[in-house]
Structures are given as structure tokens and as C-alpha cells.
Design a protein around this motif. Sequence first.
Motif, PDB file in Angstrom:
ATOM      1  N   VAL A 301       0.860  -1.185   0.000  1.00 51.48           N
ATOM      2  CA  VAL A 301       0.000   0.000   0.000  1.00 51.48           C
ATOM      3  C   VAL A 301       0.892   1.230   0.000  1.00 51.48           C
ATOM      4  CG1 VAL A 301      -1.706   1.288   1.330  1.00 51.48           C
ATOM      5  CG2 VAL A 301      -1.830  -1.197   1.215  1.00 51.48           C
ATOM      6  N   CYS A 302       0.525   2.182  -0.830  1.00 49.08           N
ATOM      7  CA  CYS A 302       1.348   3.381  -0.961  1.00 49.08           C
ATOM      8  C   CYS A 302       0.463   4.612  -0.783  1.00 49.08           C
ATOM      9  CB  CYS A 302       1.976   3.352  -2.355  1.00 49.08           C
ATOM     10  SG  CYS A 302       3.066   4.703  -2.639  1.00 49.08           S
ATOM     11  N   LYS A 303       0.809   5.455   0.200  1.00 50.25           N
ATOM     12  CA  LYS A 303       0.064   6.710   0.400  1.00 50.25           C
ATOM     13  C   LYS A 303       0.891   7.862  -0.151  1.00 50.25           C
ATOM     14  CE  LYS A 303       0.754   9.838   3.166  1.00 50.25           C
ATOM     15  NZ  LYS A 303       1.172  10.649   4.311  1.00 50.25           N
ATOM     16  N   ILE A 304       0.264   8.676  -0.983  1.00 49.06           N
ATOM     17  CA  ILE A 304       0.977   9.835  -1.532  1.00 49.06           C
ATOM     18  C   ILE A 304       0.193  11.101  -1.195  1.00 49.06           C
ATOM     19  CG2 ILE A 304       1.909  10.900  -3.624  1.00 49.06           C
ATOM     20  CD1 ILE A 304       2.126   8.147  -4.843  1.00 49.06           C
ATOM     21  N   PRO A 305       0.863  12.087  -0.575  1.00 51.84           N
ATOM     22  CA  PRO A 305       0.147  13.321  -0.233  1.00 51.84           C
ATOM     23  C   PRO A 305      -0.194  14.130  -1.483  1.00 51.84           C
ATOM     24  CG  PRO A 305       2.280  13.182   0.868  1.00 51.84           C
ATOM     25  CD  PRO A 305       2.254  12.134  -0.177  1.00 51.84           C
ATOM     26  N   ARG A 306      -1.201  14.954  -1.348  1.00 53.56           N
ATOM     27  CA  ARG A 306      -1.622  15.815  -2.460  1.00 53.56           C
ATOM     28  C   ARG A 306      -1.496  17.267  -2.000  1.00 53.56           C
ATOM     29  NH1 ARG A 306      -6.082  18.212  -4.503  1.00 53.56           N
ATOM     30  NH2 ARG A 306      -6.150  18.221  -6.767  1.00 53.56           N
ATOM     31  N   TRP A 307      -0.771  18.049  -2.776  1.00 56.64           N
ATOM     32  CA  TRP A 307      -0.603  19.471  -2.440  1.00 56.64           C
ATOM     33  C   TRP A 307      -1.331  20.314  -3.469  1.00 56.64           C
ATOM     34  CZ3 TRP A 307       3.380  15.957  -2.580  1.00 56.64           C
ATOM     35  CH2 TRP A 307       4.024  15.690  -1.373  1.00 56.64           C
ATOM     36  N   ASP A 308      -1.728  21.484  -3.062  1.00 54.06           N
ATOM     37  CA  ASP A 308      -2.251  22.444  -4.031  1.00 54.06           C
ATOM     38  C   ASP A 308      -1.440  23.722  -3.944  1.00 54.06           C
ATOM     39  OD1 ASP A 308      -4.146  21.252  -5.517  1.00 54.06           O
ATOM     40  OD2 ASP A 308      -5.804  21.601  -4.163  1.00 54.06           O
ATOM     41  N   LEU A 309      -0.121  23.566  -3.889  1.00 55.42           N
ATOM     42  CA  LEU A 309       0.735  24.725  -3.636  1.00 55.42           C
ATOM     43  C   LEU A 309       0.658  25.748  -4.763  1.00 55.42           C
ATOM     44  CD1 LEU A 309       3.890  22.999  -2.098  1.00 55.42           C
ATOM     45  CD2 LEU A 309       1.898  23.894  -0.946  1.00 55.42           C
ATOM     46  N   SER A 310       0.334  25.275  -5.973  1.00 54.12           N
ATOM     47  CA  SER A 310       0.279  26.200  -7.114  1.00 54.12           C
ATOM     48  C   SER A 310      -0.899  27.169  -6.997  1.00 54.12           C
ATOM     49  CB  SER A 310       0.195  25.416  -8.421  1.00 54.12           C
ATOM     50  OG  SER A 310      -0.831  24.458  -8.315  1.00 54.12           O
ATOM     51  N   LYS A 311      -1.897  26.807  -6.174  1.00 51.15           N
ATOM     52  CA  LYS A 311      -3.071  27.687  -6.016  1.00 51.15           C
ATOM     53  C   LYS A 311      -2.757  28.942  -5.201  1.00 51.15           C
ATOM     54  CE  LYS A 311      -7.049  24.608  -6.224  1.00 51.15           C
ATOM     55  NZ  LYS A 311      -8.110  23.987  -5.448  1.00 51.15           N
ATOM     56  N   PHE A 312      -1.705  28.830  -4.353  1.00 49.01           N
ATOM     57  CA  PHE A 312      -1.442  29.922  -3.416  1.00 49.01           C
ATOM     58  C   PHE A 312      -0.186  30.677  -3.819  1.00 49.01           C
ATOM     59  CE2 PHE A 312      -3.440  26.360  -1.158  1.00 49.01           C
ATOM     60  CZ  PHE A 312      -4.617  26.969  -0.780  1.00 49.01           C
ATOM     61  N   ARG A 313      -0.285  31.989  -3.782  1.00 43.72           N
ATOM     62  CA  ARG A 313       0.882  32.804  -4.122  1.00 43.72           C
ATOM     63  C   ARG A 313       1.848  32.865  -2.950  1.00 43.72           C
ATOM     64  NH1 ARG A 313      -1.757  37.757  -6.586  1.00 43.72           N
ATOM     65  NH2 ARG A 313      -2.455  36.950  -8.585  1.00 43.72           N
ATOM     66  N   GLY A 314       3.120  32.869  -3.264  1.00 42.38           N
ATOM     67  CA  GLY A 314       4.123  33.099  -2.219  1.00 42.38           C
ATOM     68  C   GLY A 314       4.337  31.937  -1.265  1.00 42.38           C
ATOM     69  N   VAL A 315       3.792  30.767  -1.575  1.00 44.86           N
ATOM     70  CA  VAL A 315       4.005  29.618  -0.684  1.00 44.86           C
ATOM     71  C   VAL A 315       5.354  28.987  -1.001  1.00 44.86           C
ATOM     72  CG1 VAL A 315       3.219  27.287  -0.094  1.00 44.86           C
ATOM     73  CG2 VAL A 315       1.572  29.102  -0.352  1.00 44.86           C
ATOM     74  N   ASP A 316       6.124  28.724   0.045  1.00 41.74           N
ATOM     75  CA  ASP A 316       7.406  28.053  -0.132  1.00 41.74           C
ATOM     76  C   ASP A 316       7.119  26.593  -0.490  1.00 41.74           C
ATOM     77  OD1 ASP A 316       9.921  27.092   0.006  1.00 41.74           O
ATOM     78  OD2 ASP A 316      10.160  27.290   2.168  1.00 41.74           O
ATOM     79  N   LYS A 317       7.633  26.152  -1.627  1.00 40.90           N
ATOM     80  CA  LYS A 317       7.321  24.784  -2.090  1.00 40.90           C
ATOM     81  C   LYS A 317       8.170  23.714  -1.392  1.00 40.90           C
ATOM     82  CE  LYS A 317       5.206  25.101  -6.661  1.00 40.90           C
ATOM     83  NZ  LYS A 317       4.347  26.221  -6.444  1.00 40.90           N
ATOM     84  N   GLU A 318       9.142  24.162  -0.590  1.00 39.87           N
ATOM     85  CA  GLU A 318      10.003  23.183   0.085  1.00 39.87           C
ATOM     86  C   GLU A 318       9.247  22.525   1.244  1.00 39.87           C
ATOM     87  OE1 GLU A 318      14.265  22.987   2.304  1.00 39.87           O
ATOM     88  OE2 GLU A 318      14.031  24.544   0.797  1.00 39.87           O
ATOM     89  N   LEU A 319       9.392  21.204   1.357  1.00 45.01           N
ATOM     90  CA  LEU A 319       8.682  20.465   2.407  1.00 45.01           C
ATOM     91  C   LEU A 319       9.579  20.295   3.619  1.00 45.01           C
ATOM     92  CD1 LEU A 319       7.174  17.653   0.175  1.00 45.01           C
ATOM     93  CD2 LEU A 319       6.203  19.885   0.702  1.00 45.01           C
ATOM     94  N   GLY A 320       8.955  20.313   4.800  1.00 43.97           N
ATOM     95  CA  GLY A 320       9.754  20.152   6.018  1.00 43.97           C
ATOM     96  C   GLY A 320       8.922  19.533   7.115  1.00 43.97           C
ATOM     97  N   SER A 321       9.129  20.010   8.337  1.00 43.63           N
ATOM     98  CA  SER A 321       8.493  19.358   9.484  1.00 43.63           C
ATOM     99  C   SER A 321       7.102  19.905   9.783  1.00 43.63           C
ATOM    100  CB  SER A 321       9.387  19.512  10.706  1.00 43.63           C
ATOM    101  OG  SER A 321       9.615  20.881  10.945  1.00 43.63           O
ATOM    102  N   SER A 322       6.643  20.917   9.039  1.00 42.99           N
ATOM    103  CA  SER A 322       5.242  21.334   9.233  1.00 42.99           C
ATOM    104  C   SER A 322       4.467  20.993   7.964  1.00 42.99           C
ATOM    105  CB  SER A 322       5.138  22.816   9.564  1.00 42.99           C
ATOM    106  OG  SER A 322       5.466  23.598   8.455  1.00 42.99           O
ATOM    107  N   MET A 323       3.181  20.711   8.129  1.00 39.19           N
ATOM    108  CA  MET A 323       2.420  20.066   7.057  1.00 39.19           C
ATOM    109  C   MET A 323       1.752  21.063   6.116  1.00 39.19           C
ATOM    110  SD  MET A 323       0.018  16.828   7.729  1.00 39.19           S
ATOM    111  CE  MET A 323      -1.420  17.642   8.335  1.00 39.19           C
TER     112      MET A 323
END
Length: 520
Positions: A301-323
Motif C-alpha cells: 500500500v502506498c500513500k501519496i500526499p496531495r498538495w495544491d501549492l500552485s493555487k497559493f501565491r508566495g508559498v514556499d514549495k520546500e517540504l519540512g516538518s510542518s504540514m
Amino acid sequence: ATVQTSEGVADHIYYLPVQPHFVERVIQKEKPDGILLSFGGQTALNCGVELYEQGILEKYGVKVLGTPVQAIMDTEDRELFVEKLDEIDVKTIKSEACENMEQAQKAANDLGYPVIVRAAYALGGLGSGFANNDAELQKICEKAFSFSPQVLVEKSLKGWKEIEYEVVRDRYDNCITVCNMENFDPLGIHTGESIVIAPSQTLTNSEYHKLRALSIKIVRHIGIVGECNVQYAFDPASEDYRVIEVNARLSRSSALASKATGYPLAFVAAKLGMGYGLFELKNSVTKTTSAFFEPALDYVVCKIPRWDLSKFRGVDKELGSSMKSVGEVMAIGRNFEEAIQKGLRMIGQGMHGYVENKELEIPNIDEALCEPTDKRIFVISKAMHKGYTIDQIHELTKIDRWFLYKLKHIIDIDERLKTKNVNTLDRDLLREAKVYGFTDFQIARAIGLETEMGNMHKAMLLVRRQRKSFGIVPVVKQIDTLAAEYPAQTNYLYVTYAGVQSDISFSNDRQSVIVLGSGA
């Protein structure tokens, strides 16, 4: 959410904030005998602790069902948590609780950089991050203190594996681990941001059992009743480990474990909270066997997160310890390659799988591999096509080589497909591509049919027609159906060998084995 939206499930539904003031009003009006805290995520836990501390539960004679409030406080308050696990010699991450900037600075210098800063009592790693120097620490702490009165400064274990166990315990001290999961990404990325594989693929038998035994020991010592999950940082080089946290509640991981194994965690946790024992509950799929069992998976079983980062301006696309992810998909397959390809198709980023996607514009591949973003898995695909070795990618990403070899296997099949055309594509290669998760679309694109025919839809149909003429068609399998087909007093083992199906039964009174059918 099901209870809130399904008619006839709940007697009354209140659309109110989950805060002590409002919950007290509902308790006043409804006069319940008991309250369950572990079903509403972090918000419910925090609220439950406040209700307990303010004496509201005692005032109205409301009993906390399931995990006691003290156990919740032991897992949520970092200092209590470390003390509790020290009692049974279980290793935790060394951390210091700080209430101002000066304390945080001193803690970081004592522990030595790099450190991770977490806001206490915060949901989804809110306000947390990694600091490599004083300036970065100041920036993260300012943000963390805006969410919480206390921050925790911990030594960073970036690069270690992150492993999780879902554990269920009843009030009679019966304890089972329902599912264990492994993060594709190493420690340093929030579990909600990481691709997660169940069951774990890279642990040895001794590593798996060591962590399983530890999970049961921890859950018994803390006194959980119902469901919880234990998260570990695990050093792949030395079998060294640290317990990151224990969630005394159903979390997003529990939903994944439940769907992945067919074991109804929320249902069982609710029953255990009401005082039932695991041995008294029936397995809700088979209706005959008990819920007191650990599911065994013959699939990935494989879980893959889904982001909508392109919808928001100025969001840092780098992933880290906050969700930052807004949802997730779950794919089931016979092997890792099939599961991950299915999952990548479903996340809604316009991808067709691990390969044969639109070209990504990546100016610096090394940099993109070092910094995890929502597109990193596709960066790995591009790097492999460009000739990066497994070791090079491992050094840059710290992703376990096992996963990288499996991803390289997909690339190898893709490269072989590229040497074929519609007339030379043979049955064996076509079947292999399908077994490892390629769609007809990917195959059509790989063998160059898209450019040849100028119409992707027609190209795809041509591949499909050829595949069907070879007799390569999909099958649908169901989780946990076997026990329902056979009498309860016999344990059956289902075996397939060289394509021939056999059933082996073990009868309880004699240790004999009966083989039905041929070929085993």
C-alpha cells in the motif's frame, strides 16, 4: 465526518467550535455519562485536557472513556513523555522545553546544530522547522512562539528512517500491532508530507520485531485503551532508534492503516473505549473470527500526499516538518512499483505515473534532489533518465536504496519499451510493463505511437487491443475475504505456486497439513 453527515447515525449534531466553553454547554444540556477524546484529532485531545484540568468533567460526572486523560497528558507534554519512557529504558529524542528566545538559544548551543524546533501542543507540526545556525533559529522560534507558549528544541536526526506502528490495546492489557508503515522520505519531512509505504519494506525481520515489541511495551506502560500510533526515528546503519512521539488518538495514519489492512480501527477503538476486550469483538469482515488478530498483507500500500501549492501565491514549495498537504491518495498493488505508479496518477498533478510524463523544467537537478519539494519524486525520475546512479541519488536524498532500486526498475522497463514499436512489442515485455504499473497510455507514449499516429487516444486503443489479443487482462482482488469462505474452526493458508491455486488447511486438534489441489 461520517457521523456528522449520515442521517440516523448520531442523535444530535452540534455545529460548534471544539473549545471548553462550548463543550461544557453541550454537556450541561445533554448530560452524557461518558466522553471519548481520541476521535477528533489534536483539537479534541487539547480540549479534553483543558476540560479535565478545569474540573468541568468532574463537575458534571462525565467519565472519560478509552485512554485516560493522564495518559494523554503523558504523551502530549514533552517533559512528562520523556520521563515516562525513561522509566522503562526506552530512548527518546533529547529535547529541551523553552519558554523564551534566550532559553531556545542556550538549548541549541548545548545540543549542537542542526536542531529541530517544535511548537508544543500544536497540530500538524505547526510552527516547526530545522535550524542550522543562530539566525535560522531566531526566525523559526519567532514563528513557533506565535502558535504556542512553549517550544521544544531537539537534536536533529535528519537522514534516519521514519517508521510508524499502529497499536491497539484493551483494558485487559491485550495488545496487537495492526499495521506498520515506513516513510519513503527520511526523517525531517512531516509524515503528512511524505510518501508512506505499508507494510514497511526495508526493515529486516529482527528490526521489525524489535520495534514491534517496543511499541507494545510503550503502549502498555502509558496505559492507552483503544488505538494509538508510535513513531520512531530509526538509524539504518546501527539498529539505533528514538521514539519521536506517541499519538494517543486516531490520526491520518490510522485512517490509512484501516483502509490498507481492512481492519476497522475506529470501530474497534470505540468498542474498546466502552470496555469490551479485543477477544470479545468480531472481525467485521468475516463476522466469525475475532478482532484479536494482526493482519498479514500480501500486497503493498502506498500513500501519496496531495498538495495544491500552485493555487497559493508566495508559498514556499520546500517540504519540512510542518504540514502543507491538503489531502492524500492511497494505492494498492502487488508490488511497490505498481502501487507507486497508481498513486502518482491519482494525485491530480496531471502525471501518468513515474515515467512518460510532461518534461519538468529543472535548472539544477542536484539542488532539487537535496531540497525536498512536492515534485521531488519526478526529479528522481529525471535524474535516473539522465544517468545518475543509485548511490549518487541516495547521497543527495538519503532515501533508502531499496526504494531507489525499485524506481530504477520502472526506468529500465521504460527504456526497454523505447526500443520497441507497435510491431515488435512482444507479449512478455507488455505483460511485465502491466505487472509493474504501466498504463496503456504510458506504453503507447514509450513505444512512440503518440508521435507516429498524431492522436494519443487512438494510440492508446491500439495498445489496448494488442494487449487483449495476448490475453493480458486485469484482475480485481478483495482484502480479507478468505476467512469468510471457510469454517471458523480451521485456519487456512492460501498458496499460489507457479500460477496454480492451492489451499492448505491446519486443523486445530492435529498439527496436520492437508493440501488441496495440485502444484504446491
